[in-house]
Design a protein around this motif. Structure first.
Motif, PDB file in Angstrom:
ATOM      1  N   ARG A 117      -1.940   2.495   2.562  1.00  0.00           N
ATOM      2  CA  ARG A 117      -2.087   3.716   1.772  1.00  0.00           C
ATOM      3  C   ARG A 117      -2.251   4.954   2.643  1.00  0.00           C
ATOM      4  O   ARG A 117      -2.079   6.079   2.157  1.00  0.00           O
ATOM      5  CB  ARG A 117      -3.277   3.578   0.811  1.00  0.00           C
ATOM      6  CG  ARG A 117      -3.008   2.626  -0.347  1.00  0.00           C
ATOM      7  CD  ARG A 117      -4.267   2.405  -1.177  1.00  0.00           C
ATOM      8  NE  ARG A 117      -4.760   3.622  -1.773  1.00  0.00           N
ATOM      9  CZ  ARG A 117      -4.384   4.109  -2.957  1.00  0.00           C
ATOM     10  NH1 ARG A 117      -3.463   3.459  -3.665  1.00  0.00           N
ATOM     11  NH2 ARG A 117      -4.899   5.212  -3.453  1.00  0.00           N
ATOM     12  N   GLY A 172       0.790  -1.226   0.000  1.00  0.00           N
ATOM     13  CA  GLY A 172       0.000   0.000   0.000  1.00  0.00           C
ATOM     14  C   GLY A 172       0.817   1.267   0.000  1.00  0.00           C
ATOM     15  O   GLY A 172       0.316   2.315  -0.436  1.00  0.00           O
ATOM     16  N   PHE A 173       2.073   1.230   0.465  1.00  0.00           N
ATOM     17  CA  PHE A 173       2.819   2.488   0.555  1.00  0.00           C
ATOM     18  C   PHE A 173       4.186   2.468  -0.122  1.00  0.00           C
ATOM     19  O   PHE A 173       4.711   3.524  -0.487  1.00  0.00           O
ATOM     20  CB  PHE A 173       3.014   2.885   2.029  1.00  0.00           C
ATOM     21  CG  PHE A 173       4.128   2.176   2.729  1.00  0.00           C
ATOM     22  CD1 PHE A 173       5.441   2.619   2.634  1.00  0.00           C
ATOM     23  CD2 PHE A 173       3.875   1.037   3.485  1.00  0.00           C
ATOM     24  CE1 PHE A 173       6.472   1.954   3.276  1.00  0.00           C
ATOM     25  CE2 PHE A 173       4.894   0.368   4.135  1.00  0.00           C
ATOM     26  CZ  PHE A 173       6.197   0.833   4.025  1.00  0.00           C
TER      27      PHE A 173
END
Length: 327
Positions: free
Chosen positions: A288, A240-241
């Protein structure tokens, strides 16, 4: 409303249905969906917001999916995601591999994660391991940071670590001192979990390099276990990141904990069927929200005295873990 992939990725209704149709086509390539594939389809339908009639959404053709996803980044992301249904039953079948390849061809995507399906299907451990080592964002960034921040001295330290000869008593003492922080703090929880697992701290013989400690910290911050299911969650979180080839994290857990291939370090025991689709989607959406690049030079020491809730809030991860992992 709870976060979903459809909203997080800004998918149109047409794209959501096309993506689900592609997942269904791969999951059912060898015949009716098995129990794990059926679970995956239900989770995909929910997070893509297809509603109660999702069972009527048929498998999509590669050409239809290509029409719904015109941009190269979205096509690449979708093709990578299709490796998950190809592995979801605990093995890669020839039909599943062929289905992913057909979508990749129609969408014009050439990817090493499509190519890795064949050695995964044939259980060629060395070939899978070699590809994972070549692509690992963590290893790449570790050596890049070491060179940028310490130069030759840092590389010499890395070599001593690989030879089992690296020691930093001051650093080890700093980690050991976390045991004196109040219960419930990030530092105390991190310390106690490390000790309970019989791990050695950075700076001690056999301890991890300090620049890799983010992995264990994220286990604590997020409340993810260190069992195979928790490692799968953490892989979704990093996807997500992280920048670079972040899908590597997912392929590692698919190989290690879904297909039971011994491609991770020797102390990691492989398992079969540990990927929970709902928990992985939730952890991806959580990743995220992360405000700090924890694979970079972030100041995690300043968070150690804080409570877990305070530390999570600083990082943008304030929700308790239990609210993120639907059963």
């Amino acid at each position: 409303a709870a976060p979903t992939l459809a909203r997080a990725l800004g998918l149109t209704a047409e794209q959501a249905r096309a993506a689900f149709g592609a997942v269904r086509a791969v999951a059912e390539a060898g015949g009716p969906a098995g129990p794990r594939a059926a679970r995956l389809l239900a989770v995909a339908a929910a997070t893509l917001e297809l509603g109660d009639d999702w069972r009527a959404v048929a498998a999509a053709s590669p050409e239809a999916v290509a029409a719904a996803f015109p941009t190269a980044p979205s096509r690449r992301a979708l093709v990578h995601a299709l490796t998950i249904p190809a592995c979801i039953e605990g093995e890669v079948t020839a039909a599943g591999e062929a289905a992913v390849r057909s979508f990749a061809a129609a969408l014009g995507v050439r990817s090493h994660w499509v190519e890795i399906l064949e050695p995964m299907r044939r259980r060629r451990v060395f070939a899978v391991k070699r590809q994972l080592l070549r692509r690992s964002p963590d290893a790449r960034r570790l050596f890049a940071r070491t060179w940028q921040e310490e130069g030759f001295a840092g590389l010499w330290g890395a070599l001593r670590f690989m030879l089992g000869r690296y020691r930093d008593p001051a650093l080890a003492a700093r980690f050991r001192a976390l045991g004196g922080l109040p219960e419930g703090s990030l530092g105390r929880t991190f310390h106690d979990q490390f000790v309970a697992r019989g791990l050695t701290f950075p700076g001690e013989a056999g301890g991890l390099p300090e620049r890799m400690i983010h992995h264990d910290l994220m286990h604590v911050i997020n409340g993810y276990g260190t069992d195979p299911a928790g490692e799968c969650e953490l892989a979704g979180f990093y996807l997500g990141f992280a920048d670079g080839d972040a899908f590597t994290f997912v392929v590692i857990v698919l190989a290690t904990f879904q297909l039971e291939l011994p491609v991770s370090p020797a102390m990691v025991l492989p398992a079969r069927g540990a990927v929970d689709p709902a928990r992985m989607v939730a952890s991806f959406l959580r990743g995220r929200r992360l405000r700090v690049d924890v694979m970079g030079p972030w100041d995690y020491w300043s968070l150690m005295p804080l409570t877990l809730d305070e530390a999570r809030a600083r990082l943008g991860l304030a929700d308790p873990p239990a609210s993120r992992a639907p059963a």
